[in-house]
Scaffold this motif. Structure first.
Motif, mmCIF file in Angstrom:
data_model
loop_
_atom_site.group_PDB
_atom_site.id
_atom_site.type_symbol
_atom_site.label_atom_id
_atom_site.label_comp_id
_atom_site.label_asym_id
_atom_site.label_seq_id
_atom_site.Cartn_x
_atom_site.Cartn_y
_atom_site.Cartn_z
ATOM 1 N N CYS A 80 -34.593 -21.293 -76.999
ATOM 2 C CA CYS A 80 -35.485 -21.916 -76.083
ATOM 3 C C CYS A 80 -37.000 -22.142 -76.392
ATOM 4 N N TYR A 81 -37.189 -23.173 -76.618
ATOM 5 C CA TYR A 81 -38.848 -23.487 -76.753
ATOM 6 C C TYR A 81 -39.231 -24.142 -75.771
ATOM 7 N N SER A 82 -40.673 -24.141 -75.636
ATOM 8 C CA SER A 82 -41.390 -24.390 -74.550
ATOM 9 C C SER A 82 -41.180 -25.886 -74.088
ATOM 10 N N GLY A 83 -40.938 -25.970 -72.957
ATOM 11 C CA GLY A 83 -40.513 -27.525 -72.403
ATOM 12 C C GLY A 83 -39.297 -27.866 -72.428
ATOM 13 N N ALA A 129 -39.051 -14.757 -77.596
ATOM 14 C CA ALA A 129 -39.673 -15.679 -77.364
ATOM 15 C C ALA A 129 -39.147 -16.762 -76.366
ATOM 16 N N SER A 130 -37.709 -16.800 -76.322
ATOM 17 C CA SER A 130 -36.743 -17.539 -75.640
ATOM 18 C C SER A 130 -36.834 -17.313 -74.062
ATOM 19 N N VAL A 131 -37.281 -15.856 -73.848
ATOM 20 C CA VAL A 131 -37.097 -15.306 -72.394
ATOM 21 C C VAL A 131 -38.029 -15.827 -71.685
ATOM 22 N N SER A 132 -39.473 -15.977 -72.163
ATOM 23 C CA SER A 132 -40.507 -16.441 -71.376
ATOM 24 C C SER A 132 -40.304 -18.201 -71.191
ATOM 25 N N ASN A 133 -39.809 -18.715 -72.484
ATOM 26 C CA ASN A 133 -39.860 -20.130 -72.477
ATOM 27 C C ASN A 133 -39.063 -20.589 -71.315
ATOM 28 N N ARG A 136 -39.761 -20.669 -67.592
ATOM 29 C CA ARG A 136 -40.708 -21.866 -67.228
ATOM 30 C C ARG A 136 -40.115 -23.104 -67.152
ATOM 31 N N THR A 137 -38.727 -23.112 -67.421
ATOM 32 C CA THR A 137 -38.190 -24.394 -67.321
ATOM 33 C C THR A 137 -36.861 -24.422 -66.488
ATOM 34 N N SER A 138 -36.326 -25.568 -66.217
ATOM 35 C CA SER A 138 -35.254 -25.653 -65.447
ATOM 36 C C SER A 138 -34.362 -26.864 -65.893
#
Length: 173
Positions: A80-83, A129-133, A136-138
């Motif tokens: 999972c990447y940011s956004g 890194a995917s956990v925090s990304n 922050r999204t849905s």
């Protein structure tokens, strides 16, 4: 068919992707069609596109559907990447020849992966890194899935993080 992989990205939770293509007017399997599918690696990078990976070609595959209209790919669970919500891209073509010669695309979309599955996978090594990304999204904030919360693109899942998952989706064209 397996997605190609490189030594730097071949690791991850095993994932089988089953995409069944159906004619929306009849419900029949769309035999003869082909599916091209691709996704990012555990670090959220795409071969061919991410800076430094333009010369790499992995986590991508194309194949003709079987007699039931299904293309089955063997890969690893995407990060999972940011956004963006965790997803797999796909294009449907009328034939394998069309898919491999830049022929006309019949349908383009993405598969959304269920949160419970993402949570289980991202708790494993390599997906830190995917956990925090993901936090922050849905589905309703994602630029692709927000219109309907991915109601027509949400994969049905089976399996577990230790032995791997199968993601299935029926695609109407």
């Amino acid at each position: 068919s397996s997605f190609g992989s490189s030594t730097t990205t071949a690791q991850g939770v095993p994932l089988t992707v089953r995409l069944t293509v159906r004619d929306v007017s009849t419900g029949d399997a769309l035999t003869g069609a082909a599916v091209y599918a691709w996704h990012c690696d555990a670090d959220g990078r795409y071969s061919l596109y991410t800076s430094g990976l333009e010369g790499e070609n992995y986590l991508r595959g194309v194949q003709q559907v079987d007699a039931d209209g299904t293309a089955t790919f063997t890969t690893v669970f995407p990060g999972c990447y940011s956004g963006r919500w965790p997803h797999i891209h796909f294009e449907v073509y009328e034939s394998l020849a069309a898919a491999t010669t830049s022929g006309p695309i019949v349908k383009t979309s993405q598969i959304a992966l269920p949160k419970e599955t993402c949570d289980a996978v991202y708790a494993t090594s390599g997906y830190e890194a995917s956990v925090s990304n993901l936090s922050r999204t849905s589905l309703t904030s994602d630029m692709v899935f927000r219109d309907d919360g991915a109601i027509h693109q949400l994969a049905s899942m089976s399996g577990d993080a230790s032995s791997g998952y199968t993601a299935s989706l029926t695609i109407g064209v």
